[in-house]
Enzyme design. Sequence first.
Site, PDB file in Angstrom:
ATOM      1  N   HIS A 102       0.844  -1.030   0.087  1.00  0.00           N
ATOM      2  CA  HIS A 102      -0.037  -0.006  -0.148  1.00  0.00           C
ATOM      3  C   HIS A 102       0.793   1.219   0.088  1.00  0.00           C
ATOM      4  CE1 HIS A 102       0.945  -0.466   4.357  1.00  0.00           C
ATOM      5  NE2 HIS A 102       0.513   0.495   4.452  1.00  0.00           N
ATOM      6  N   HIS A 104       1.232   3.793   2.339  1.00  0.00           N
ATOM      7  CA  HIS A 104       1.807   4.810   3.343  1.00  0.00           C
ATOM      8  C   HIS A 104       3.205   4.933   3.477  1.00  0.00           C
ATOM      9  CE1 HIS A 104      -1.662   3.911   6.435  1.00  0.00           C
ATOM     10  NE2 HIS A 104      -1.882   4.876   6.078  1.00  0.00           N
ATOM     11  N   ASP A 106       5.694   4.927   5.365  1.00  0.00           N
ATOM     12  CA  ASP A 106       6.875   3.898   6.045  1.00  0.00           C
ATOM     13  C   ASP A 106       6.854   2.652   5.102  1.00  0.00           C
ATOM     14  OD1 ASP A 106       4.119   3.384   7.100  1.00  0.00           O
ATOM     15  OD2 ASP A 106       4.833   2.099   8.091  1.00  0.00           O
ATOM     16  N   HIS A 107       6.146   2.349   3.888  1.00  0.00           N
ATOM     17  CA  HIS A 107       6.361   1.325   3.014  1.00  0.00           C
ATOM     18  C   HIS A 107       6.986   1.889   1.833  1.00  0.00           C
ATOM     19  CE1 HIS A 107       3.925  -1.539   5.447  1.00  0.00           C
ATOM     20  NE2 HIS A 107       3.494  -0.572   5.977  1.00  0.00           N
ATOM     21  N   HIS A 191      -6.738  -2.127   5.736  1.00  0.00           N
ATOM     22  CA  HIS A 191      -5.693  -1.380   6.391  1.00  0.00           C
ATOM     23  C   HIS A 191      -6.797   0.155   6.689  1.00  0.00           C
ATOM     24  CE1 HIS A 191      -2.703  -0.091   8.505  1.00  0.00           C
ATOM     25  NE2 HIS A 191      -1.956   0.571   7.475  1.00  0.00           N
ATOM     26  N   ASP A 214      -0.182  -4.777   5.931  1.00  0.00           N
ATOM     27  CA  ASP A 214      -0.863  -3.917   6.771  1.00  0.00           C
ATOM     28  C   ASP A 214      -2.203  -4.005   6.871  1.00  0.00           C
ATOM     29  OD1 ASP A 214       1.589  -3.030   7.506  1.00  0.00           O
ATOM     30  OD2 ASP A 214       1.072  -0.951   7.405  1.00  0.00           O
TER      31      ASP A 214
END
Length: 334
Positions: A102, A104, A106-107, A191, A214
């Site tokens: 996805h 976000h 932090d990915h 998520h 997630d």
Amino acid sequence: MASSHRRNAIAAGFLALAFWNGAAVAQDKKPPDIVVTLLGTGSPIPEPGRLAPVSPQDRMNAATLVQAGVETLLFDAGRGVVQRLSQAGVKGSDITSVFLTHFHSDHIVDLPDLWLTSRLTLTWGGRVKPMELVGPVGTKDLAANIVKAFAPDVAARPDQPQIDLVGRDFEQDGVVFDRNGVKVTAFTVDHGPAKPAVGYRIDYNGHSVLLSGDTRMHDNVIKYGAGVDLLLHEVAAVNPAVLQKNPKLQAIFNIHTSPEQCGEVFAKTKPKLAAFTHIVLMGAPAFGVPFPAPTVQDMIAEARKTYQGPLESGVDLMAFEIGDKVTVRPPLEH
């Protein structure tokens, strides 16, 4: 004297026999079909020194490496992915495809670093082929915008290979990669407002790995994870007092899976080995509250309420070798 020579000859014979037997054992040892390396097991919040699974850095953001046959696949590229790949002995030129769960930050935040550093010919990179980025709808646009954002950097380094970053979207659950005997299947997860969000199952030579992505506890993880060799699941643990006093953390907790819920997933899927990654331990000043965060031991104890099978709590650079059995390789062996 003759007796001494004979004893020496016999000893030499035993040493030679031991050597050849050892060599035979080494040759007979079957290499793993799949090797999974956890490159980043942490939350978006940097918490240096508190968890300390790997020195001198702490847990990096989400990133998982899967090596199967001739394919070296990277799943997500959060903060620190280039450093962790380098520590694992993997160069940018080794990565055959990158997959996103996805969008976000932090990915995906270190995708530009991965792409641009892969072009360096004298140090870590040496890549000469396009870098393929595969993910849910929006991946193609993301790749195009990264290329646009860093066009001045690329133009200013004409001595480096001009490596394309090529995005490829998929819209439905199903097989999204099938090459050299390695099959990757994507499936929808939940998520919360982060849509689309997916997990992945990787199959090769009769063995399988599932990455939850997630997600809240979700039936698709159970459906696609049934009987896999290794099931990697995200997890969020929280001090109950935090949820009573902090609606913001309640909202975060509600779009993740608790340790007890993870245990339910593991109990239903029955993997050869279950492991936690993307570990979010909520509490402590890092989250703006005075309550202490749960520990890894607390998290495991909660999971044990619903699951009694093989379980690991992942740390950065922990690896799993998958063949006839699943073997855990600790970080210090890298």
